[in-house]
Scaffold this motif. Sequence first.
Motif, PDB file in Angstrom:
ATOM      1  N   GLY A 191      13.924 -35.259   3.581  1.00 36.20           N
ATOM      2  CA  GLY A 191      13.622 -35.044   4.989  1.00 36.20           C
ATOM      3  C   GLY A 191      14.800 -34.487   5.760  1.00 36.20           C
ATOM      4  O   GLY A 191      14.638 -33.620   6.626  1.00 36.20           O
ATOM      5  N   ILE A 192      16.001 -34.953   5.450  1.00 39.80           N
ATOM      6  CA  ILE A 192      17.202 -34.454   6.136  1.00 39.80           C
ATOM      7  C   ILE A 192      17.397 -32.972   5.861  1.00 39.80           C
ATOM      8  O   ILE A 192      17.664 -32.173   6.770  1.00 39.80           O
ATOM      9  N   PHE A 193      17.259 -32.567   4.599  1.00 37.53           N
ATOM     10  CA  PHE A 193      17.439 -31.153   4.261  1.00 37.53           C
ATOM     11  C   PHE A 193      16.342 -30.295   4.885  1.00 37.53           C
ATOM     12  O   PHE A 193      16.614 -29.199   5.397  1.00 37.53           O
ATOM     13  N   GLU A 194      15.107 -30.789   4.849  1.00 38.18           N
ATOM     14  CA  GLU A 194      14.014 -30.010   5.424  1.00 38.18           C
ATOM     15  C   GLU A 194      14.156 -29.886   6.937  1.00 38.18           C
ATOM     16  O   GLU A 194      13.867 -28.824   7.505  1.00 38.18           O
ATOM     17  N   ASP A 195      14.580 -30.951   7.595  1.00 42.44           N
ATOM     18  CA  ASP A 195      14.777 -30.895   9.049  1.00 42.44           C
ATOM     19  C   ASP A 195      15.878 -29.895   9.423  1.00 42.44           C
ATOM     20  O   ASP A 195      15.892 -29.374  10.550  1.00 42.44           O
ATOM     21  N   ALA A 196      16.781 -29.655   8.459  1.00 34.55           N
ATOM     22  CA  ALA A 196      17.842 -28.674   8.695  1.00 34.55           C
ATOM     23  C   ALA A 196      17.372 -27.252   8.394  1.00 34.55           C
ATOM     24  O   ALA A 196      18.162 -26.303   8.491  1.00 34.55           O
ATOM     25  N   GLY A 197      16.094 -27.097   8.023  1.00 31.78           N
ATOM     26  CA  GLY A 197      15.540 -25.772   7.761  1.00 31.78           C
ATOM     27  C   GLY A 197      15.734 -25.279   6.345  1.00 31.78           C
ATOM     28  O   GLY A 197      15.583 -24.077   6.073  1.00 31.78           O
ATOM     29  N   LEU A 198      16.048 -26.186   5.409  1.00 36.86           N
ATOM     30  CA  LEU A 198      16.272 -25.811   4.014  1.00 36.86           C
ATOM     31  C   LEU A 198      15.076 -26.242   3.171  1.00 36.86           C
ATOM     32  O   LEU A 198      14.627 -27.387   3.256  1.00 36.86           O
ATOM     33  N   ALA A 199      14.562 -25.339   2.369  1.00 39.85           N
ATOM     34  CA  ALA A 199      13.446 -25.654   1.481  1.00 39.85           C
ATOM     35  C   ALA A 199      13.979 -26.349   0.233  1.00 39.85           C
ATOM     36  O   ALA A 199      14.960 -25.891  -0.368  1.00 39.85           O
ATOM     37  N   VAL A 200      13.346 -27.470  -0.139  1.00 41.22           N
ATOM     38  CA  VAL A 200      13.779 -28.234  -1.305  1.00 41.22           C
ATOM     39  C   VAL A 200      12.919 -27.839  -2.497  1.00 41.22           C
ATOM     40  O   VAL A 200      11.700 -28.004  -2.487  1.00 41.22           O
ATOM     41  N   LYS A 201      13.562 -27.304  -3.541  1.00 45.82           N
ATOM     42  CA  LYS A 201      12.874 -26.852  -4.739  1.00 45.82           C
ATOM     43  C   LYS A 201      13.142 -27.813  -5.891  1.00 45.82           C
ATOM     44  O   LYS A 201      14.247 -28.321  -6.055  1.00 45.82           O
ATOM     45  N   ALA A 202      12.119 -28.043  -6.712  1.00 49.51           N
ATOM     46  CA  ALA A 202      12.269 -28.890  -7.894  1.00 49.51           C
ATOM     47  C   ALA A 202      13.006 -28.137  -8.987  1.00 49.51           C
ATOM     48  O   ALA A 202      12.902 -26.905  -9.095  1.00 49.51           O
ATOM     49  N   ALA A 203      13.726 -28.872  -9.835  1.00 51.50           N
ATOM     50  CA  ALA A 203      14.424 -28.243 -10.958  1.00 51.50           C
ATOM     51  C   ALA A 203      13.439 -27.519 -11.862  1.00 51.50           C
ATOM     52  O   ALA A 203      13.690 -26.395 -12.312  1.00 51.50           O
ATOM     53  N   HIS A 204      12.292 -28.155 -12.125  1.00 49.04           N
ATOM     54  CA  HIS A 204      11.318 -27.524 -13.015  1.00 49.04           C
ATOM     55  C   HIS A 204      10.560 -26.392 -12.333  1.00 49.04           C
ATOM     56  O   HIS A 204       9.888 -25.607 -13.000  1.00 49.04           O
ATOM     57  N   GLU A 205      10.679 -26.287 -11.009  1.00 47.86           N
ATOM     58  CA  GLU A 205      10.053 -25.181 -10.291  1.00 47.86           C
ATOM     59  C   GLU A 205      10.857 -23.900 -10.465  1.00 47.86           C
ATOM     60  O   GLU A 205      10.295 -22.810 -10.623  1.00 47.86           O
ATOM     61  N   ILE A 206      12.180 -24.035 -10.454  1.00 42.06           N
ATOM     62  CA  ILE A 206      13.022 -22.851 -10.629  1.00 42.06           C
ATOM     63  C   ILE A 206      13.383 -22.631 -12.091  1.00 42.06           C
ATOM     64  O   ILE A 206      13.867 -21.557 -12.450  1.00 42.06           O
ATOM     65  N   ALA A 207      13.136 -23.628 -12.947  1.00 40.68           N
ATOM     66  CA  ALA A 207      13.365 -23.507 -14.396  1.00 40.68           C
ATOM     67  C   ALA A 207      12.170 -24.121 -15.121  1.00 40.68           C
ATOM     68  O   ALA A 207      12.255 -25.197 -15.705  1.00 40.68           O
ATOM     69  N   PRO A 208      11.007 -23.426 -15.096  1.00 41.44           N
ATOM     70  CA  PRO A 208       9.759 -24.006 -15.607  1.00 41.44           C
ATOM     71  C   PRO A 208       9.768 -24.346 -17.088  1.00 41.44           C
ATOM     72  O   PRO A 208       8.974 -25.183 -17.531  1.00 41.44           O
ATOM     73  N   ASP A 209      10.651 -23.737 -17.867  1.00 39.96           N
ATOM     74  CA  ASP A 209      10.694 -24.045 -19.298  1.00 39.96           C
ATOM     75  C   ASP A 209      11.185 -25.466 -19.573  1.00 39.96           C
ATOM     76  O   ASP A 209      11.126 -25.928 -20.724  1.00 39.96           O
ATOM     77  N   LEU A 210      11.669 -26.147 -18.555  1.00 42.41           N
ATOM     78  CA  LEU A 210      12.092 -27.536 -18.745  1.00 42.41           C
ATOM     79  C   LEU A 210      10.900 -28.461 -19.001  1.00 42.41           C
ATOM     80  O   LEU A 210      11.075 -29.566 -19.504  1.00 42.41           O
ATOM     81  N   LEU A 211       9.694 -28.021 -18.646  1.00 45.86           N
ATOM     82  CA  LEU A 211       8.494 -28.833 -18.874  1.00 45.86           C
ATOM     83  C   LEU A 211       7.805 -28.360 -20.148  1.00 45.86           C
ATOM     84  O   LEU A 211       7.363 -27.216 -20.229  1.00 45.86           O
ATOM     85  N   PRO A 212       7.677 -29.210 -21.167  1.00 47.24           N
ATOM     86  CA  PRO A 212       7.082 -28.806 -22.444  1.00 47.24           C
ATOM     87  C   PRO A 212       5.556 -28.803 -22.376  1.00 47.24           C
ATOM     88  O   PRO A 212       4.960 -29.432 -21.495  1.00 47.24           O
TER      89      PRO A 212
END
Length: 264
Positions: free
Chosen positions: A106-127
């Motif tokens: 919530g703190i990061f989002e309120d500052a206008g920063l989008a929070v991305k998941a590790a597996h969202e930016i590196a999808p091969d991490l999910l088998p």
Amino acid sequence: MLALIAGTGVLPDAVVDALPDSPLVCAMEGFEPENLTADVVFRLEQLGSFLADLKARGVTQICMAGAVQRPKVDPARIDAATMPLVPIIQKAMMSGDDGALRAVIGIFEDAGLAVKAAHEIAPDLLPPLGCLTETHPSEADLADADRAAGILRAMGSADIGQACAVSKGQALAVESIFGTAWMLQSLTQRPDAGGGVLFKGPKPDQDRRVDLPAIGPETVTDAVAAGLTGIVIEKGGVMVLRRDHVIAECNRLGLFLYVRERAV
């Protein structure tokens, strides 16, 4: 521009390796990644100033990857930019893991920063779904996994942990604040003949952008030392770090790695 808020462990390395461009690597003081050099090191007491610095650098997205413990806060070091965040930080420090992470997001989002998941930016991490190894689970192993999934749901509702070990329908150990490796270490002195499965999965209703559970090569070694016969993880809910190495180690040691559908 992406900033990686990196903690300890191998997950930050896996995320950086999967990205075409190097992110801005940031770390909280005292919890810097082992194999990455942080471009920015910050303290929780200066979180407000850190957020302003990110925006000044053109950062629009952040990804939190790696382990970070709750730091000790020195009230005398809280700066003016962080003072408005103090009530949120205090509440987060007193919450369970899931509640604390939601507050941080919530703190990061309120500052206008989008929070991305590790597996969202590196999808091969999910088998993918199914058995990834030469050794396959037995019907008894799958029954233990069902039992473990139920235990994990109860644990998750109480915000306790993301892993447990089950053999013959009985819980051998459950993950606590000390993590999976510590839990498996506690089983190296087990008084029975061995067997059972390690099960990992996210907590119910967990925000999967942060703290998604993961396994790596060390998990395989620890599971064997604990006398277990295999590892079961939830599809889409557990990252496998250095997947090729994990599968090779499982095959070498005769362990199975099975990815099952998410329990309803």
